[in-house]
Design an enzyme around this catalytic site. Sequence first.
Site, short mmCIF file in Angstrom:
data_model
loop_
_atom_site.label_atom_id
_atom_site.label_comp_id
_atom_site.label_asym_id
_atom_site.label_seq_id
_atom_site.Cartn_x
_atom_site.Cartn_y
_atom_site.Cartn_z
N LYS A 182 52.44 -2.91 23.01
CA LYS A 182 53.74 -3.11 22.43
C LYS A 182 54.61 -1.90 22.99
CE LYS A 182 53.15 -6.45 18.99
NZ LYS A 182 53.32 -7.23 17.83
N LYS B 174 48.09 -14.08 26.64
CA LYS B 174 48.02 -15.12 25.53
C LYS B 174 49.14 -15.83 24.95
CE LYS B 174 48.99 -11.80 21.90
NZ LYS B 174 48.66 -10.94 20.69
N LYS C 117 54.90 -15.16 20.73
CA LYS C 117 56.37 -15.38 20.53
C LYS C 117 57.06 -14.38 21.62
CE LYS C 117 55.37 -16.02 15.90
NZ LYS C 117 55.30 -15.14 14.46
P1 TYM Z 1 50.46 -12.36 14.19
O1 TYM Z 1 51.63 -12.68 13.18
O2 TYM Z 1 50.82 -11.68 15.54
O3 TYM Z 1 49.54 -13.37 14.41
C1 TYM Z 1 49.00 -14.45 13.18
C2 TYM Z 1 47.64 -14.86 13.33
O4 TYM Z 1 47.56 -15.81 14.69
C3 TYM Z 1 46.86 -15.03 15.58
N1 TYM Z 1 47.13 -15.53 16.95
C4 TYM Z 1 46.76 -16.13 17.70
N2 TYM Z 1 45.30 -16.69 17.93
C5 TYM Z 1 44.99 -17.39 18.91
N3 TYM Z 1 45.62 -17.43 20.04
C6 TYM Z 1 46.90 -16.83 20.31
N4 TYM Z 1 47.44 -16.65 21.24
C7 TYM Z 1 47.56 -16.09 19.02
N5 TYM Z 1 48.44 -15.25 18.72
C8 TYM Z 1 48.29 -14.87 17.63
C9 TYM Z 1 46.49 -13.61 15.53
O5 TYM Z 1 45.34 -13.28 15.68
C10 TYM Z 1 46.86 -13.68 13.73
O6 TYM Z 1 45.40 -14.15 13.03
N6 TYM Z 1 48.30 -8.01 12.37
C11 TYM Z 1 48.47 -9.39 12.01
C12 TYM Z 1 49.27 -9.84 10.67
C13 TYM Z 1 48.54 -9.00 9.79
C14 TYM Z 1 47.09 -9.53 9.13
C15 TYM Z 1 46.72 -8.57 7.69
C16 TYM Z 1 46.32 -10.55 9.39
C17 TYM Z 1 49.01 -8.13 9.02
N7 TYM Z 1 47.89 -7.58 8.10
C18 TYM Z 1 45.67 -8.46 7.29
C19 TYM Z 1 44.97 -10.31 8.78
C20 TYM Z 1 44.89 -9.67 7.51
C21 TYM Z 1 49.61 -9.90 13.03
O7 TYM Z 1 50.19 -9.57 13.82
O8 TYM Z 1 49.58 -11.45 13.00
#
Ligand code: TYM
Length: 331
Positions: A112, A195, A198
């Site tokens: 990032k 992957k 967004k």
């Molecule tokens: P975020 O908002 O980027 O994504 C949310 C969830 O979606 C999964 N994900 C994917 N899974 C499969 N293929 C993809 N292309 C893909 N893109 C995203 C992510 O792995 C995630 O599970 N850091 C986390 C949010 C967070 C969190 C937490 C998660 C903050 N605190 C505590 C679990 C526990 C995040 O940025 O998710």
Amino acid sequence: MQDLLFSGVKPTGMPHLGNYIGALRQWVTLQHEYECYFCIVDLHAITVPQDPKNMRQGTLDIAAAYLAVGLDPKRCNIFIQSEVPEHTELGWIMGTIAKMGEMERMTQFKDKSKKGGRERSGLGLFAYPALMAADILLYDTTIVPVGDDQTQHVELTRLLGKRFNDHFGPTFTIPELLIQKHGARIMSLAHPEQKMSKSDESKNGVIMLDDDADTIRHKIMRAVTDSDSGITYHEEKKPAVANLMTIYHHMTGETLEQIEKRFTGKGYGDFKKSLAEVVVEHLAPITKKIKHYREHPQDLMNVLDHGRDAARHVAREKMKLVRDRMGLGRN
Ligand code: TYM
């Protein structure tokens, strides 16, 4: 004590099919087995610049998506991270437990910060995994279902929790990571080597949960495929088709073998047409419910109030223990 599940999504826009397959969809099944906390992690979203208006709307959109995919607020606690200030407090403390070297190894920060350069990246972006560890550890979480891009963060959480316990005495439950075999990393339809995300520059690579049927058809019919023909599953040799087959599998429940059989002798055109229809069919009721909640945001408020109160109750108790263990404040 019932096992506890914690997970979250950043409110940086409507979730996409990768978020759905990699995370949300699993949660819907797991809510029957665990006590659940599903967070809308707005404090993580602001680690890169956000427009305040979009943040508000994005936060409600995630709440709408959580309910629309089938999370039952009677079974699980749905809440906004910034409404439970203990996350920030423990996030700071985790920053005092983590080492610079450990944080520097986090690949998400490396990825990032590449665009704007390390020097210009926010300190919050660097500290992101410390806050994520706090999210998870506050609730004595036993299981964290996420997509595979979050593996390293959950591993760091385990390390920080153990380090804290070793140093200050037993305080946190050490959580387990839960990753699916197929679908933990859904790839972009336009750039199957990246992957689905967004931030994908090509909007055609990403299917959003609120895309209408024609948009979904358009994106899938334009999806990149591999050079040789045939609908067979091979992650290394045919990554683009393997990705599309994984999506098909999640939309229909058919196994990869069944999908191969169904499309024996058929070309990519037939396969994509069928895939577009199964995605449209699967997402239609979800899209409809998202629309409902967008038009009736007041329906979300009780859910978020209840979730916040339940989360604060647990988080407050845990922070009392943490402060006590560390000798912070007065008795
Ligand atoms: P975020 O908002 O980027 O994504 C949310 C969830 O979606 C999964 N994900 C994917 N899974 C499969 N293929 C993809 N292309 C893909 N893109 C995203 C992510 O792995 C995630 O599970 N850091 C986390 C949010 C967070 C969190 C937490 C998660 C903050 N605190 C505590 C679990 C526990 C995040 O940025 O998710």
